[in-house]
Design a protein around this motif. Structure first.
Motif, PDB file in Angstrom:
ATOM      1  N   LEU A 104      19.819 -14.027 -44.644  1.00 44.81           N
ATOM      2  CA  LEU A 104      20.917 -14.997 -44.521  1.00 44.81           C
ATOM      3  C   LEU A 104      20.822 -15.652 -43.151  1.00 44.81           C
ATOM      4  O   LEU A 104      20.814 -14.956 -42.130  1.00 44.81           O
ATOM      5  N   HIS A 105      20.726 -16.973 -43.113  1.00 43.78           N
ATOM      6  CA  HIS A 105      20.708 -17.681 -41.834  1.00 43.78           C
ATOM      7  C   HIS A 105      22.072 -18.328 -41.646  1.00 43.78           C
ATOM      8  O   HIS A 105      22.567 -19.041 -42.521  1.00 43.78           O
ATOM      9  N   THR A 106      22.702 -18.045 -40.514  1.00 40.28           N
ATOM     10  CA  THR A 106      24.038 -18.586 -40.294  1.00 40.28           C
ATOM     11  C   THR A 106      24.193 -18.915 -38.810  1.00 40.28           C
ATOM     12  O   THR A 106      23.186 -19.072 -38.103  1.00 40.28           O
ATOM     13  N   SER A 107      25.443 -19.036 -38.349  1.00 39.96           N
ATOM     14  CA  SER A 107      25.663 -19.473 -36.976  1.00 39.96           C
ATOM     15  C   SER A 107      26.887 -18.764 -36.413  1.00 39.96           C
ATOM     16  O   SER A 107      27.839 -18.481 -37.136  1.00 39.96           O
ATOM     17  N   TYR A 108      26.852 -18.501 -35.113  1.00 42.01           N
ATOM     18  CA  TYR A 108      28.038 -17.962 -34.443  1.00 42.01           C
ATOM     19  C   TYR A 108      29.210 -18.938 -34.552  1.00 42.01           C
ATOM     20  O   TYR A 108      30.356 -18.550 -34.338  1.00 42.01           O
ATOM     21  N   GLU A 109      28.902 -20.201 -34.870  1.00 41.69           N
ATOM     22  CA  GLU A 109      29.978 -21.202 -34.968  1.00 41.69           C
ATOM     23  C   GLU A 109      30.701 -21.111 -36.316  1.00 41.69           C
ATOM     24  O   GLU A 109      31.727 -21.745 -36.504  1.00 41.69           O
ATOM     25  N   ARG A 110      30.132 -20.331 -37.268  1.00 39.17           N
ATOM     26  CA  ARG A 110      30.698 -20.313 -38.626  1.00 39.17           C
ATOM     27  C   ARG A 110      30.882 -18.875 -39.105  1.00 39.17           C
ATOM     28  O   ARG A 110      30.201 -18.395 -40.009  1.00 39.17           O
ATOM     29  N   PHE A 111      31.831 -18.178 -38.464  1.00 42.94           N
ATOM     30  CA  PHE A 111      32.104 -16.795 -38.860  1.00 42.94           C
ATOM     31  C   PHE A 111      32.607 -16.728 -40.303  1.00 42.94           C
ATOM     32  O   PHE A 111      32.388 -15.744 -41.001  1.00 42.94           O
ATOM     33  N   GLY A 112      33.304 -17.782 -40.757  1.00 42.28           N
ATOM     34  CA  GLY A 112      33.803 -17.810 -42.140  1.00 42.28           C
ATOM     35  C   GLY A 112      32.624 -17.791 -43.116  1.00 42.28           C
ATOM     36  O   GLY A 112      32.575 -16.958 -44.045  1.00 42.28           O
ATOM     37  N   GLU A 113      31.684 -18.679 -42.875  1.00 41.99           N
ATOM     38  CA  GLU A 113      30.471 -18.737 -43.695  1.00 41.99           C
ATOM     39  C   GLU A 113      29.742 -17.393 -43.672  1.00 41.99           C
ATOM     40  O   GLU A 113      29.281 -16.893 -44.700  1.00 41.99           O
ATOM     41  N   MET A 114      29.670 -16.802 -42.482  1.00 46.29           N
ATOM     42  CA  MET A 114      28.959 -15.527 -42.355  1.00 46.29           C
ATOM     43  C   MET A 114      29.666 -14.429 -43.151  1.00 46.29           C
ATOM     44  O   MET A 114      29.036 -13.724 -43.940  1.00 46.29           O
ATOM     45  N   PHE A 115      30.997 -14.281 -42.961  1.00 45.20           N
ATOM     46  CA  PHE A 115      31.732 -13.233 -43.688  1.00 45.20           C
ATOM     47  C   PHE A 115      31.586 -13.435 -45.198  1.00 45.20           C
ATOM     48  O   PHE A 115      31.381 -12.483 -45.954  1.00 45.20           O
ATOM     49  N   ASP A 116      31.681 -14.707 -45.662  1.00 42.11           N
ATOM     50  CA  ASP A 116      31.531 -14.988 -47.086  1.00 42.11           C
ATOM     51  C   ASP A 116      30.132 -14.587 -47.559  1.00 42.11           C
ATOM     52  O   ASP A 116      29.977 -13.952 -48.608  1.00 42.11           O
ATOM     53  N   GLY A 117      29.120 -14.969 -46.771  1.00 44.03           N
ATOM     54  CA  GLY A 117      27.730 -14.652 -47.133  1.00 44.03           C
ATOM     55  C   GLY A 117      27.524 -13.147 -47.248  1.00 44.03           C
ATOM     56  O   GLY A 117      26.853 -12.658 -48.169  1.00 44.03           O
ATOM     57  N   LEU A 118      28.112 -12.400 -46.319  1.00 43.91           N
ATOM     58  CA  LEU A 118      27.978 -10.947 -46.347  1.00 43.91           C
ATOM     59  C   LEU A 118      28.646 -10.386 -47.604  1.00 43.91           C
ATOM     60  O   LEU A 118      28.089  -9.521 -48.288  1.00 43.91           O
ATOM     61  N   SER A 119      29.850 -10.876 -47.898  1.00 41.72           N
ATOM     62  CA  SER A 119      30.599 -10.360 -49.056  1.00 41.72           C
ATOM     63  C   SER A 119      29.850 -10.651 -50.353  1.00 41.72           C
ATOM     64  O   SER A 119      29.710  -9.777 -51.216  1.00 41.72           O
ATOM     65  N   VAL A 120      29.364 -11.869 -50.484  1.00 42.18           N
ATOM     66  CA  VAL A 120      28.630 -12.265 -51.688  1.00 42.18           C
ATOM     67  C   VAL A 120      27.416 -11.368 -51.872  1.00 42.18           C
ATOM     68  O   VAL A 120      27.064 -10.986 -53.001  1.00 42.18           O
ATOM     69  N   ALA A 121      26.763 -10.999 -50.774  1.00 40.73           N
ATOM     70  CA  ALA A 121      25.557 -10.160 -50.858  1.00 40.73           C
ATOM     71  C   ALA A 121      25.910  -8.686 -51.040  1.00 40.73           C
ATOM     72  O   ALA A 121      25.021  -7.836 -51.092  1.00 40.73           O
TER      73      ALA A 121
END
Lengths: 267, 267
Positions: free
Chosen positions: A42-59
């Motif tokens: 998963l490639h994400t950004s420190y600027e998008r914790f929402g995207e990151m948390f969602d990505g983690l949950s989905v996985a």
């Protein structure tokens, strides 16, 4: 069922963890130069914790590990997602307490969002050392005295959240680790005028009391050994199980070649 | 009646004392480059403590002051007189405890031979400072917090006989003085990577608890001010009455020119 995500910082540690935990999700961040291994990524950004948390949950991720050197890339608030907008004030306040403070706030954010935070040393026990002389000559009586004095300095200062390392030579304190880190301290010790020097001396590395080993472990590696040798030290002393030995084989090989002992002691 | 002898080390302090105490005997030692003033003068050697004690007694000396930087010239045991032969084993054993240990043993030898040992700061009160802001801008709230944290570090470490000085910037400890001294610490602080730095910061200088101010006082001077400015510090803090301000006018002038405050606080 538990699934791990490896939050990848700099260095070789994230890939070592990935190799040992093949089902783990490997998470990389914009602005950090990290090559992902074969794991799901998963490639994400420190600027998008929402995207990151969602990505983690989905996985299906339930636990995360912070691994490798944490660089702090320049963040642009214009790119923050809603979750990061919400977290940013807390993170900014926490930064007043330094990198430690920021890390504690980031850990708390992960935990509040349902992710357990693990330590790399729990997931990769070979990272740290069992007690014993790992390489080099047996420490002398003078070395043992220097070790005891360095430990005195560290345990005395620890409650002030200062000092993961200290150098003592011939009973004389020559270096106390401050924010600049171990290598900077060893360079400083190497410049000690000859006339002041009363012995070879030792470096002792140990975590501060209350240090959160899940995100901030003292570490030594080949560079530490070389810097210690340049500083004229007889050896390095680590807390068993609590100090990371980076590039273990290479570190031990260099220490042996340079005649520098590495001793792990029960904390 | 009391008569003083000034045991002259390096620097301007012995001559300042001589000017303030004209009847004092001025004692110089082989191997130290010291120009005696107009006072009565005794030239002797660290190798001949017997000759020195006799010379002091003959001159009616009852009290002595160690003044100036103490260099340790190479001594040749073949030149020792009988008294020095007798004292040498004690001095050598004391050297295991470092310069402090040696100085304590030398003081004890003078006292056993009937000489009182005085402190330069008692004989020249202008050496140290009364409490107050001596020069420069008023310390900010951030500076005050840094001062408090530096004092915490010093008072915590003091019982271990480490640390006459500490630098804290933005709450972060950047330097703790070890055997290499204040200037070396300030050079180290000056090299702190920009990204680590969280504020200008302060240097706090204070004696260690139990430090014998008669022979070993913390001192700051023009060089300290310049090194502090190079290290990006906002100011220097001294314990009133317990830290020597060398070349007072010049030190204050440079601090003012560099915008660095000097604050003396009640210990």
């Amino acid at each position: 069922m538990n699934r791990l995500a490896i939050l990848a910082g700099q260095g070789s540690l994230p890939n070592q963890l990935a190799a040992a935990h093949a089902p783990a999700l490997f998470v990389t961040f914009e602005g950090l130069d990290v090559s992902p291994p074969d794991n799901e990524h998963l490639h994400t950004s420190y600027e998008r914790f929402g995207e990151m948390f969602d990505g983690l949950s989905v996985a299906g991720v339930t636990e995360v590990v912070f691994a490798g050197g944490l660089a702090r890339p320049q963040l642009n608030p214009a790119n923050f997602d809603a979750k990061m907008m919400q977290l940013a004030p807390r993170f900014m306040a926490a930064m007043q307490g330094g990198d430690d403070g920021l890390l504690r706030a980031v850990i708390a954010a992960f935990e509040e969002h349902g992710f357990a935070v693990r330590g790399a040393h729990e997931l990769l026990p070979g990272l740290t050392c069992a007690a014993g002389l790992l390489t080099g000559p047996e420490p002398s009586d003078a070395d043992r005295k220097d070790i005891a004095r360095a430990r005195d300095v560290l345990s005395t200062l620890g409650p002030l959240d200062v000092g993961q390392g200290a150098v003592v030579a011939g009973g004389q304190v020559l270096g106390i680790e401050t924010a600049q880190g171990t290598d900077a301290m060893l360079r400083f010790v190497a410049e000690t005028p000859e006339g002041l020097r009363r012995g070879k001396g030792v470096l002792v590395k140990a975590p501060k009391p209350g240090q959160d080993l899940r995100v901030d472990m003292p570490a030594v590696g080949p560079k530490t050994v070389e810097a210690a040798a340049k500083a004229g030290l007889a050896g390095l002393v680590l807390d068993a199980g609590q100090v990371v030995l980076l590039e273990r084989e290479e570190t031990l090989r260099r220490a042996k070649a340079l005649g520098v002992f590495i001793l792990a002691e029960e904390p």
